[in-house]
Design an enzyme around this catalytic site. Sequence first.
Site, mmCIF file in Angstrom:
data_model
loop_
_atom_site.group_PDB
_atom_site.id
_atom_site.type_symbol
_atom_site.label_atom_id
_atom_site.label_comp_id
_atom_site.label_asym_id
_atom_site.label_seq_id
_atom_site.Cartn_x
_atom_site.Cartn_y
_atom_site.Cartn_z
ATOM 1 N N LYS A 28 0.900 -1.099 -0.112
ATOM 2 C CA LYS A 28 -0.269 0.055 -0.090
ATOM 3 C C LYS A 28 0.756 1.347 -0.017
ATOM 4 O O LYS A 28 0.618 2.198 -0.827
ATOM 5 C CB LYS A 28 -0.803 -0.042 1.011
ATOM 6 C CG LYS A 28 -1.718 1.034 1.424
ATOM 7 C CD LYS A 28 -2.119 1.821 2.673
ATOM 8 C CE LYS A 28 -1.199 2.239 3.553
ATOM 9 N NZ LYS A 28 -1.672 2.512 4.908
ATOM 10 N N SER A 29 1.937 1.205 0.777
ATOM 11 C CA SER A 29 2.748 2.379 0.819
ATOM 12 C C SER A 29 3.427 2.631 -0.312
ATOM 13 O O SER A 29 3.535 3.936 -0.803
ATOM 14 C CB SER A 29 3.751 2.315 1.962
ATOM 15 O OG SER A 29 3.319 2.257 3.332
ATOM 16 N N ARG A 33 2.455 5.915 -3.174
ATOM 17 C CA ARG A 33 3.374 6.892 -3.572
ATOM 18 C C ARG A 33 3.595 6.887 -4.977
ATOM 19 O O ARG A 33 3.686 7.962 -5.705
ATOM 20 C CB ARG A 33 4.381 6.557 -2.726
ATOM 21 C CG ARG A 33 4.749 7.064 -1.220
ATOM 22 C CD ARG A 33 5.925 6.345 -0.382
ATOM 23 N NE ARG A 33 5.887 6.830 0.749
ATOM 24 C CZ ARG A 33 5.368 6.535 1.944
ATOM 25 N NH1 ARG A 33 4.022 5.608 1.778
ATOM 26 N NH2 ARG A 33 5.588 7.031 3.201
ATOM 27 N N SER A 169 3.223 11.625 12.919
ATOM 28 C CA SER A 169 3.099 10.902 11.649
ATOM 29 C C SER A 169 4.347 11.554 10.668
ATOM 30 O O SER A 169 4.541 12.537 10.300
ATOM 31 C CB SER A 169 2.066 11.018 10.807
ATOM 32 O OG SER A 169 1.746 10.291 9.667
ATOM 33 N N GLU A 312 3.462 -0.144 12.539
ATOM 34 C CA GLU A 312 2.475 -1.035 11.971
ATOM 35 C C GLU A 312 2.483 -2.273 12.024
ATOM 36 O O GLU A 312 1.595 -3.149 12.060
ATOM 37 C CB GLU A 312 2.393 -0.679 10.307
ATOM 38 C CG GLU A 312 3.552 -1.257 9.718
ATOM 39 C CD GLU A 312 4.638 -0.197 9.300
ATOM 40 O OE1 GLU A 312 5.257 -0.124 8.189
ATOM 41 O OE2 GLU A 312 4.900 0.783 10.094
ATOM 42 N N HIS A 339 -3.456 6.504 15.178
ATOM 43 C CA HIS A 339 -3.579 5.982 13.784
ATOM 44 C C HIS A 339 -5.039 5.428 13.667
ATOM 45 O O HIS A 339 -5.969 6.331 13.979
ATOM 46 C CB HIS A 339 -2.745 4.458 14.140
ATOM 47 C CG HIS A 339 -1.352 4.624 13.929
ATOM 48 N ND1 HIS A 339 -0.632 3.541 13.662
ATOM 49 C CD2 HIS A 339 -0.535 5.592 13.632
ATOM 50 C CE1 HIS A 339 0.688 3.833 13.663
ATOM 51 N NE2 HIS A 339 0.738 5.195 13.614
ATOM 52 N N ARG A 343 -4.445 2.828 18.988
ATOM 53 C CA ARG A 343 -4.094 1.349 18.722
ATOM 54 C C ARG A 343 -3.422 0.918 20.171
ATOM 55 O O ARG A 343 -3.734 -0.373 20.431
ATOM 56 C CB ARG A 343 -3.207 1.075 17.935
ATOM 57 C CG ARG A 343 -3.713 1.050 16.167
ATOM 58 C CD ARG A 343 -2.816 0.560 15.126
ATOM 59 N NE ARG A 343 -3.453 0.586 13.829
ATOM 60 C CZ ARG A 343 -2.718 0.491 12.816
ATOM 61 N NH1 ARG A 343 -1.651 0.887 12.747
ATOM 62 N NH2 ARG A 343 -3.480 0.237 11.798
#
Length: 423
Positions: A28-29, A33, A169, A312, A339, A343
């Site tokens: 996903k990252s 991007r 973040s 993560e 997040h 979490r």
Amino acid sequence: MTTTELTGWPAPTASGRVDAVVHLPGSKSMTNRALVLAALAAEPTAIRGGLRARDTELMMAGLRSLGVGIDDAGDMWLVSPAELRGPAAIDCGLAGTVMRFLLAAATLATGEVSFDGDPRARERPLRPLLDALRQLGAELRDTGGRLPVTVVGSGHLPGGHCVVDASASSQFVSALLLVAPRADTPVTVGHVGRTLPSVPHITMTVAMLRERGVEVAGTDGSWRVQPGPIRGGTVQIEPDLSNAAPFLAAALVTGGRVRVPDWPMRTTQAGDALRDLLTAMGARCELDATGLTVTGGPVIHGLDADLRDVSELVPTLAALAALADRPSTFRGIGHMRGHETDRLAALAAELTRLGGDVTATDDGLVIRPRPLHGGVFHSYGDHRMATTGAVLGLVIPGIVVENIQTVAKTMPTFVELWTGMLR
């Protein structure tokens, strides 16, 4: 509404040692991007192996609404860049990459572009990024430094120097770096916060910029980007190594073996740290040119570690720690409170609900193993909480994961892959 949605998903219990090969979808990252860079590039880009999930679908929908062409050719996406134009309304869902990366990119658009998302998205931190974009010359309207936000675009971003507190973040830094090559003048980004979490994600951003011909200088804490064209071409997305965490954890929990093909020999993904972390917890990890194989040992060891760069992975590691032979202490992860859910509080509550002994500290977790029992494991609308419940369910009968559908955020095929692993 299905029966599973009403009653929850009974997490399957392993009948013995897991022995499986799991083919993971794209990162996903890297996918989001790559999509932003392709939209800002000087020529078309072909993206192969991209992740198809809610976060990436939201990114593509947002880019299309700004005028970017994205053709789906099945095994690849062809992205045709265009001058970004409003008016547009962007739905961020709960995707931090959309509400930060695409918001930064929208400062290059002409016209107004509004951003909003899920109720929890309105609680996620955004002010430091908004302040930094204003320092670079962007015009934005917001109420309280969170969503909803409107970008009032003039078609260009002046650039210059900005400072940002990225303690909450690292995506703030990545967002600024991704848009910097299209600014009118060089952009310097300085981090001024007490801590900088998830540094590997910034390293990934810098590497992907350089691969596309962008000149980036600097290290952790300060970066300088020269304006210039972003190359297109073909981009291959790696498997999502962070999403490998629950599957590899299955090897430790059951004393079995799980193989992930195409694990890169070299990568900027934070999930690659699993090799060292799982080894420390008692696994044997073997990486070769064809992939990674993880074999569980007779026991799971507790872990004392600073996990600020790999937050993560914490939900999966917490599940392992709850089943370990000694207490675990996780530090450096206070930013996880911002997040998809808080979490730290969520993990402490759910593990305790199942009989565990967990304390959430200011910057982490202390997990003391106790005998666990079945029960409902709440996901809080967080995909990584949902997969944590699945890991525990392998050896704790009677665990029911509430809202397993939330895995669609980053891995819609999770349930299919999970049950396939157990066949």
